[in-house]
Write a protein that holds these residues in place. Structure first.
Motif, PDB file in Angstrom:
ATOM      1  N   MET A 109       0.760  -1.184   0.020  1.00  0.00           N
ATOM      2  CA  MET A 109       0.136   0.135   0.008  1.00  0.00           C
ATOM      3  C   MET A 109       0.808   1.239  -0.075  1.00  0.00           C
ATOM      4  O   MET A 109       0.347   2.222   0.103  1.00  0.00           O
ATOM      5  N   GLY A 110       2.310   1.023   0.030  1.00  0.00           N
ATOM      6  CA  GLY A 110       2.940   2.191   0.110  1.00  0.00           C
ATOM      7  C   GLY A 110       3.604   2.804   1.429  1.00  0.00           C
ATOM      8  O   GLY A 110       4.078   3.892   1.579  1.00  0.00           O
ATOM      9  N   GLU A 111       3.164   1.949   2.481  1.00  0.00           N
ATOM     10  CA  GLU A 111       3.302   2.416   3.847  1.00  0.00           C
ATOM     11  C   GLU A 111       4.865   2.283   4.051  1.00  0.00           C
ATOM     12  O   GLU A 111       5.697   1.674   3.586  1.00  0.00           O
ATOM     13  N   GLN A 112       5.442   3.525   4.651  1.00  0.00           N
ATOM     14  CA  GLN A 112       6.645   3.654   5.120  1.00  0.00           C
ATOM     15  C   GLN A 112       7.594   2.601   5.881  1.00  0.00           C
ATOM     16  O   GLN A 112       6.729   1.850   6.745  1.00  0.00           O
ATOM     17  N   PHE A 113       8.541   1.839   5.599  1.00  0.00           N
ATOM     18  CA  PHE A 113       9.167   0.756   6.130  1.00  0.00           C
ATOM     19  C   PHE A 113       9.413   0.877   7.629  1.00  0.00           C
ATOM     20  O   PHE A 113       8.836   0.050   8.367  1.00  0.00           O
ATOM     21  N   ASP A 114       9.803   2.233   8.049  1.00  0.00           N
ATOM     22  CA  ASP A 114      10.018   2.266   9.492  1.00  0.00           C
ATOM     23  C   ASP A 114       8.444   2.239  10.268  1.00  0.00           C
ATOM     24  O   ASP A 114       8.636   1.615  11.378  1.00  0.00           O
ATOM     25  N   ARG A 115       7.420   2.640   9.782  1.00  0.00           N
ATOM     26  CA  ARG A 115       6.169   2.335  10.426  1.00  0.00           C
ATOM     27  C   ARG A 115       5.740   0.866  10.521  1.00  0.00           C
ATOM     28  O   ARG A 115       5.144   0.583  11.406  1.00  0.00           O
ATOM     29  N   ILE A 116       6.273   0.324   9.805  1.00  0.00           N
ATOM     30  CA  ILE A 116       6.000  -1.335   9.972  1.00  0.00           C
ATOM     31  C   ILE A 116       7.058  -2.013  10.668  1.00  0.00           C
ATOM     32  O   ILE A 116       6.922  -2.817  11.736  1.00  0.00           O
ATOM     33  N   LEU A 117       8.347  -1.763  10.436  1.00  0.00           N
ATOM     34  CA  LEU A 117       9.231  -2.269  11.344  1.00  0.00           C
ATOM     35  C   LEU A 117       9.412  -1.924  12.723  1.00  0.00           C
ATOM     36  O   LEU A 117       9.465  -2.765  13.675  1.00  0.00           O
ATOM     37  N   LEU A 118       8.883  -0.461  13.108  1.00  0.00           N
ATOM     38  CA  LEU A 118       8.961  -0.201  14.385  1.00  0.00           C
ATOM     39  C   LEU A 118       7.653  -0.092  15.301  1.00  0.00           C
ATOM     40  O   LEU A 118       7.126   0.077  16.199  1.00  0.00           O
ATOM     41  N   LEU A 119       6.485  -1.039  14.686  1.00  0.00           N
ATOM     42  CA  LEU A 119       5.177  -1.077  15.384  1.00  0.00           C
ATOM     43  C   LEU A 119       5.246  -1.678  16.657  1.00  0.00           C
ATOM     44  O   LEU A 119       4.497  -1.285  17.423  1.00  0.00           O
ATOM     45  N   SER A 120       6.151  -2.799  16.770  1.00  0.00           N
ATOM     46  CA  SER A 120       6.252  -3.325  18.265  1.00  0.00           C
ATOM     47  C   SER A 120       6.899  -2.257  19.229  1.00  0.00           C
ATOM     48  O   SER A 120       6.460  -2.469  20.425  1.00  0.00           O
ATOM     49  N   VAL A 121       7.138  -1.366  18.997  1.00  0.00           N
ATOM     50  CA  VAL A 121       7.434  -0.181  19.987  1.00  0.00           C
ATOM     51  C   VAL A 121       7.217   1.011  19.555  1.00  0.00           C
ATOM     52  O   VAL A 121       7.706   2.018  19.691  1.00  0.00           O
ATOM     53  N   TRP A 122       5.901   1.004  19.192  1.00  0.00           N
ATOM     54  CA  TRP A 122       5.004   2.273  18.591  1.00  0.00           C
ATOM     55  C   TRP A 122       5.033   3.279  19.840  1.00  0.00           C
ATOM     56  O   TRP A 122       5.100   4.570  19.262  1.00  0.00           O
ATOM     57  N   ARG A 123       5.096   2.856  20.883  1.00  0.00           N
ATOM     58  CA  ARG A 123       5.298   4.133  22.226  1.00  0.00           C
ATOM     59  C   ARG A 123       6.531   4.841  22.126  1.00  0.00           C
ATOM     60  O   ARG A 123       6.676   6.085  22.783  1.00  0.00           O
ATOM     61  N   GLU A 124       7.547   4.453  21.652  1.00  0.00           N
ATOM     62  CA  GLU A 124       8.739   4.752  21.835  1.00  0.00           C
ATOM     63  C   GLU A 124       9.208   5.671  20.539  1.00  0.00           C
ATOM     64  O   GLU A 124      10.569   6.391  20.471  1.00  0.00           O
ATOM     65  N   VAL A 125       8.485   5.794  19.456  1.00  0.00           N
ATOM     66  CA  VAL A 125       8.846   6.409  18.151  1.00  0.00           C
ATOM     67  C   VAL A 125       7.725   7.624  17.949  1.00  0.00           C
ATOM     68  O   VAL A 125       6.526   7.098  17.908  1.00  0.00           O
ATOM     69  N   PRO A 126       8.091   8.756  17.446  1.00  0.00           N
ATOM     70  CA  PRO A 126       6.941   9.769  17.024  1.00  0.00           C
ATOM     71  C   PRO A 126       6.378   9.459  15.525  1.00  0.00           C
ATOM     72  O   PRO A 126       5.962  10.618  14.884  1.00  0.00           O
ATOM     73  N   ILE A 127       6.191   8.522  15.051  1.00  0.00           N
ATOM     74  CA  ILE A 127       5.748   8.252  13.526  1.00  0.00           C
ATOM     75  C   ILE A 127       4.549   7.909  13.625  1.00  0.00           C
ATOM     76  O   ILE A 127       3.901   7.638  12.510  1.00  0.00           O
ATOM     77  N   TYR A 128       3.725   7.555  14.654  1.00  0.00           N
ATOM     78  CA  TYR A 128       2.273   7.093  14.473  1.00  0.00           C
ATOM     79  C   TYR A 128       1.522   8.363  14.945  1.00  0.00           C
ATOM     80  O   TYR A 128       1.750   9.108  15.787  1.00  0.00           O
ATOM     81  N   THR A 129       0.241   8.603  14.486  1.00  0.00           N
ATOM     82  CA  THR A 129      -0.749   9.556  14.936  1.00  0.00           C
ATOM     83  C   THR A 129      -1.264   9.205  16.079  1.00  0.00           C
ATOM     84  O   THR A 129      -1.302   8.061  16.639  1.00  0.00           O
ATOM     85  N   GLU A 130      -1.949  10.203  16.702  1.00  0.00           N
ATOM     86  CA  GLU A 130      -2.538  10.017  18.089  1.00  0.00           C
ATOM     87  C   GLU A 130      -3.766   8.918  17.717  1.00  0.00           C
ATOM     88  O   GLU A 130      -3.886   8.161  18.627  1.00  0.00           O
ATOM     89  N   ARG A 131      -4.461   9.082  16.718  1.00  0.00           N
ATOM     90  CA  ARG A 131      -5.445   8.118  16.442  1.00  0.00           C
ATOM     91  C   ARG A 131      -4.989   6.789  16.217  1.00  0.00           C
ATOM     92  O   ARG A 131      -5.454   5.845  16.759  1.00  0.00           O
ATOM     93  N   GLU A 132      -3.826   6.571  15.719  1.00  0.00           N
ATOM     94  CA  GLU A 132      -3.044   5.240  15.396  1.00  0.00           C
ATOM     95  C   GLU A 132      -2.707   4.709  16.809  1.00  0.00           C
ATOM     96  O   GLU A 132      -2.873   3.622  17.060  1.00  0.00           O
ATOM     97  N   LYS A 133      -2.179   5.594  17.705  1.00  0.00           N
ATOM     98  CA  LYS A 133      -1.643   5.167  19.025  1.00  0.00           C
ATOM     99  C   LYS A 133      -2.703   4.759  19.830  1.00  0.00           C
ATOM    100  O   LYS A 133      -2.872   3.650  20.609  1.00  0.00           O
ATOM    101  N   ALA A 134      -4.097   5.544  19.928  1.00  0.00           N
ATOM    102  CA  ALA A 134      -5.462   4.939  20.622  1.00  0.00           C
ATOM    103  C   ALA A 134      -5.639   3.649  19.921  1.00  0.00           C
ATOM    104  O   ALA A 134      -6.246   2.797  20.839  1.00  0.00           O
ATOM    105  N   ALA A 135      -5.584   3.451  18.783  1.00  0.00           N
ATOM    106  CA  ALA A 135      -5.928   2.132  18.215  1.00  0.00           C
ATOM    107  C   ALA A 135      -5.198   1.044  18.576  1.00  0.00           C
ATOM    108  O   ALA A 135      -5.458   0.022  18.931  1.00  0.00           O
ATOM    109  N   LEU A 136      -3.911   1.229  18.661  1.00  0.00           N
ATOM    110  CA  LEU A 136      -2.741   0.175  18.960  1.00  0.00           C
ATOM    111  C   LEU A 136      -3.036   0.027  20.454  1.00  0.00           C
ATOM    112  O   LEU A 136      -2.884  -1.361  20.753  1.00  0.00           O
ATOM    113  N   GLU A 137      -3.241   0.941  21.166  1.00  0.00           N
ATOM    114  CA  GLU A 137      -3.593   0.702  22.729  1.00  0.00           C
ATOM    115  C   GLU A 137      -4.557  -0.249  22.897  1.00  0.00           C
ATOM    116  O   GLU A 137      -4.606  -1.119  23.532  1.00  0.00           O
TER     117      GLU A 137
END
Length: 148
Positions: A62-90
């Motif tokens: 879908m063209g997603e940035q590699f970092d956003r896929i790779l770092l998903l397990s540590v989403w709290r530690e990086v500033p690359i997810y939106t507040e909406r995404e963070k809420a959904a991940l939590e």
């Protein structure tokens, strides 16, 4: 590695029902990227290699940035997810690990600040669905490439 059981052959109706559920969830209007992030995060928590591989490739396609896929397990530690995404991940983490702590009110409040109730209901069903797929995959020993 060897597949424990090919559920698609053992009982095709099971696969058909899961596909119907997946199709239904996709019709609820969730953002596709958000839904794929949720799928990967739940699959990480459930150790479902098949689903992690499939959904990471889907996001990549879908063209997603590699970092956003790779770092998903540590989403709290990086500033690359939106507040909406963070809420959904939590929400995904708490509902996937429901027996650990339930769903705390403060987590629900963060989700509620980002999503309308109709979206929250859709997210809950989406999280339930990927958890179902994960349980099917882990129980039957699915791994990337097992159906090739």
């Amino acid at each position: 590695m060897k597949l424990r059981m090919n559920h698609r052959e053992a009982n095709p109706k099971v696969f058909e029902i899961m596909l119907q559920l997946e199709t239904s969830v996709q019709s609820l209007g969730l953002d596709k990227t958000l839904y794929e992030l949720v799928k990967i995060r739940a699959s990480q928590l459930n150790n479902c290699a098949f689903c992690i591989d499939m959904h990471a490739k889907e996001l990549q396609g879908m063209g997603e940035q590699f970092d956003r896929i790779l770092l998903l397990s540590v989403w709290r530690e990086v500033p690359i997810y939106t507040e909406r995404e963070k809420a959904a991940l939590e929400l995904t983490e708490y509902l996937t690990r429901l027996s650990d702590a339930g769903l705390p009110d403060e987590v629900y409040a963060r989700v509620r600040a980002q999503f309308q109730e109709s979206e929250i209901a859709a997210l809950i069903l989406a999280i339930n669905t990927i958890n179902g797929w994960n349980r099917l995959g882990v129980a039957t020993g699915m791994f990337p490439g097992c159906f090739l």
